[in-house]
Enzyme design. Structure first.
Site, PDB file in Angstrom:
ATOM      1  N   ARG A   7      49.493  33.609  52.438  1.00  0.00           N
ATOM      2  CA  ARG A   7      48.862  32.780  51.364  1.00  0.00           C
ATOM      3  C   ARG A   7      48.485  31.424  52.087  1.00  0.00           C
ATOM      4  O   ARG A   7      47.416  30.793  51.691  1.00  0.00           O
ATOM      5  CB  ARG A   7      49.471  32.413  50.294  1.00  0.00           C
ATOM      6  CG  ARG A   7      49.494  33.731  49.397  1.00  0.00           C
ATOM      7  CD  ARG A   7      50.429  33.579  48.035  1.00  0.00           C
ATOM      8  NE  ARG A   7      50.183  34.431  47.166  1.00  0.00           N
ATOM      9  CZ  ARG A   7      50.815  34.512  45.992  1.00  0.00           C
ATOM     10  NH1 ARG A   7      51.674  33.748  45.768  1.00  0.00           N
ATOM     11  NH2 ARG A   7      50.558  35.445  44.726  1.00  0.00           N
ATOM     12  N   LYS A  54      58.124  42.848  37.183  1.00  0.00           N
ATOM     13  CA  LYS A  54      57.221  42.119  36.099  1.00  0.00           C
ATOM     14  C   LYS A  54      56.361  43.223  35.106  1.00  0.00           C
ATOM     15  O   LYS A  54      55.198  43.090  35.066  1.00  0.00           O
ATOM     16  CB  LYS A  54      55.980  41.097  36.997  1.00  0.00           C
ATOM     17  CG  LYS A  54      56.692  40.155  37.701  1.00  0.00           C
ATOM     18  CD  LYS A  54      55.561  39.016  38.005  1.00  0.00           C
ATOM     19  CE  LYS A  54      56.337  37.965  38.846  1.00  0.00           C
ATOM     20  NZ  LYS A  54      55.236  37.199  39.442  1.00  0.00           N
ATOM     21  N   GLY A  79      52.074  40.076  46.811  1.00  0.00           N
ATOM     22  CA  GLY A  79      52.923  39.804  48.276  1.00  0.00           C
ATOM     23  C   GLY A  79      53.517  40.905  48.706  1.00  0.00           C
ATOM     24  O   GLY A  79      53.296  41.151  50.005  1.00  0.00           O
ATOM     25  N   GLY A 104      49.342  39.085  39.723  1.00  0.00           N
ATOM     26  CA  GLY A 104      49.211  39.022  38.392  1.00  0.00           C
ATOM     27  C   GLY A 104      47.963  38.642  37.856  1.00  0.00           C
ATOM     28  O   GLY A 104      47.517  39.237  37.042  1.00  0.00           O
TER      29      GLY A 104
HETATM   30  C1  3PG Z   1      52.567  34.530  42.162  1.00  0.00           C
HETATM   31  O1  3PG Z   1      53.193  34.853  42.894  1.00  0.00           O
HETATM   32  O2  3PG Z   1      52.564  35.488  41.112  1.00  0.00           O
HETATM   33  C2  3PG Z   1      51.959  33.303  41.701  1.00  0.00           C
HETATM   34  O3  3PG Z   1      52.298  32.431  42.900  1.00  0.00           O
HETATM   35  C3  3PG Z   1      52.480  32.598  40.256  1.00  0.00           C
HETATM   36  O4  3PG Z   1      53.759  32.439  40.317  1.00  0.00           O
HETATM   37  P1  3PG Z   1      54.627  32.795  38.805  1.00  0.00           P
HETATM   38  O5  3PG Z   1      54.702  33.988  38.572  1.00  0.00           O
HETATM   39  O6  3PG Z   1      56.088  31.986  39.202  1.00  0.00           O
HETATM   40  O7  3PG Z   1      53.990  31.732  38.023  1.00  0.00           O
HETATM   41 MG    MG Z   2      55.051  36.336  42.874  1.00  0.00          MG
END
Ligand code: 3PG
Ligand code: MG
Length: 429
Positions: free
Chosen positions: A60, A224, A377, A400
């Site tokens: 990133r 998630k 990631g 996301g």
């Molecule tokens: C991610 O890695 O999904 C983004 O950087 C957003 O991070 P967050 O889910 O902590 O808002």
């Molecule tokens: Mg993340």
């Protein structure tokens, strides 16, 4: 859907809607930023080694290159978050700043402050061609509020920083699904533009959003679950995906919803996810024929990989990977597809002996002749490690945000840019 059409409309005669996108928000090319102070929001939130707190993958950070180059004659104030308060990888951005030096021609400095006098004085002292990296924006509690943009524009953080900046550039596509101050607040006050990465991600994903070549499949793994369940439902309902293939925690939730008895360890995890299991059940009831679940799983037993059919698990440990039969089936489905979107690993691939499923599935996607998009990631990092990152049509910096966009939802960070552009055009006809 109607909201989305306003932002990403594909006009007749335009194949991918790129022209319409370019019209909807402003870019760095629309302003003269040379010599001026630009607040640049990026998402360089990176995986951190829990043992020594160093950055494990700088993808990133590397991805900011083109934007930094476009702003090489400006005074750049760079802001990002890193993880969330209270988590192990919630760190300062000092190491990020050091790594940024590798990817730009500017002089880069770091200030351990976000909006206080130290940060504002350093901003005032910036010279053309210099970059100042602020500390982790989420060390400032105002950044962790999720509120409407007009309220966030009134936070101290936005007011103080906007008072020492001339422009706002948002290049944080990976965080564009969050309604947080630095992502939606500045665009209310300052002339605002999308950065190069933001443009590139939106253009590429827009094409898949509107013109997926069928069969189109989504390969979803990882955790998630709360973010991914609504995505599964909407892509199946709207026919964006023909089939969804599941791994990781997502698969366990659906297997449980199907009424299967998981391993003791997995059943314990499910106890905390009851509400998601119920939701998964309603999705399965409607779309079971289009959802592919593991038929076997892998476990660690006496430090060795052990596989069991999901029909007869009878084991205590939690599962760590999809099994070989499942992997074969998933690879076959991938081969038969013309568009493949993937996010999240198939299991705990960091654990030795349990990277099989994720690796083979990712390699199969890389070998596909169809359009392939991977995000998040984990998969992007693994693709780098395997040296296959250029085998995909697009490796998104986002997880996301990518899924939310492909599910047809409006991203608040993009919406803020579009609204800022409308306002700017009204004021500068
Ligand atoms: C991610 O890695 O999904 C983004 O950087 C957003 O991070 P967050 O889910 O902590 O808002
Ligand atoms: Mg993340």
């Amino acid at each position: 859907m109607s909201n989305l059409r306003r932002f990403y409309d594909v006009p007749k005669g335009h194949q991918h809607g790129e022209d319409s996108l370019a019209l909807k928000f402003l870019t760095i090319n629309d302003f003269k930023m040379d010599g001026r102070t630009v607040f640049l929001r990026v998402d360089i939130n990176s995986p951190i080694d829990p043992t020594n707190k160093t950055i494990l993958d700088d993808s990133r950070i590397r991805a900011t290159r083109e934007t930094l180059d476009a702003l090489r004659n400006a005074k750049v104030v760079l802001g990002s978050h890193q993880s969330r308060p209270g988590k192990e990888d919630f760190t300062t951005l000092e190491e990020h700043a050091s790594l940024l030096r590798r990817y730009c021609s500017q002089e880069v400095s770091f200030v351990e402050d976000v909006m206080g006098p130290a940060a504002r004085n350093a901003i005032r002292e910036l010279k053309r061609g210099q970059i100042l990296v602020l500390d982790n924006l989420r060390t400032c509690s105002e950044e962790t509020l999720e509120a409407p943009p007009e309220r966030l524009a009134k936070t101290m953080m936005i007011k103080r920083l906007a008072s020492v900046c001339d422009f706002y550039v948002n290049d944080a596509f990976a965080a564009a699904h969050r309604t947080q101050a630095s992502l939606v607040g500045f665009a209310y006050i300052l002339p605002a533009a999308a950065g190069r990465l933001m443009e590139k991600e939106l253009k590429t994903l827009n094409a898949v959003l509107w013109e997926p070549k069928h069969p189109c499949i989504y390969v979803l793994g990882g955790a998630k679950v709360e973010d991914k369940l609504p995505v599964v439902e909407s892509i199946l309902e709207e026919g964006r995906a023909d089939t969804v293939i599941l791994g990781g925690l997502m698969a366990k939730v659906f297997l449980k919803a199907k009424g299967l008895e998981l391993s003791k360890g997995d059943e314990e995890d499910m106890a905390e996810l009851k509400e998601y299991v119920l939701k998964a059940k309603t999705i399965l009831d409607k779309y079971h024929s289009r959802i592919k679940l593991p038929i076997d799983l892998a476990f660690s037993k006496g430090n060795r990989r052990f596989e069991a059919s999901v029909k007869k698990i009878g084991i205590n440990e939690p599962s760590l990977d999809i099994g070989r039969e499942t992997t074969k089936e998933y690879v076959q489905t991938i081969k038969e597809s013309n568009t493949i979107v993937a996010n999240g690993p198939m299991g705990v691939f960091e654990k030795e002996g349990f990277d099989n499923g994720t690796k083979i599935v990712l390699e199969a996607i890389g070998s596909s002749k169809g359009t392939t998009l991977i995000g998040g990631g984990h998969l992007a990092g693994l693709a780098n490690m395997l040296g296959i990152e250029d085998k995909f049509s697009h490796v998104s910096t986002a997880g996301g945000a990518m899924l939310m966009m492909l599910a047809g939802q409006t991203l608040p960070g993009v919406q803020a840019l579009v609204q800022a552009a409308e306002k700017y055009r009204r004021q500068n006809p």
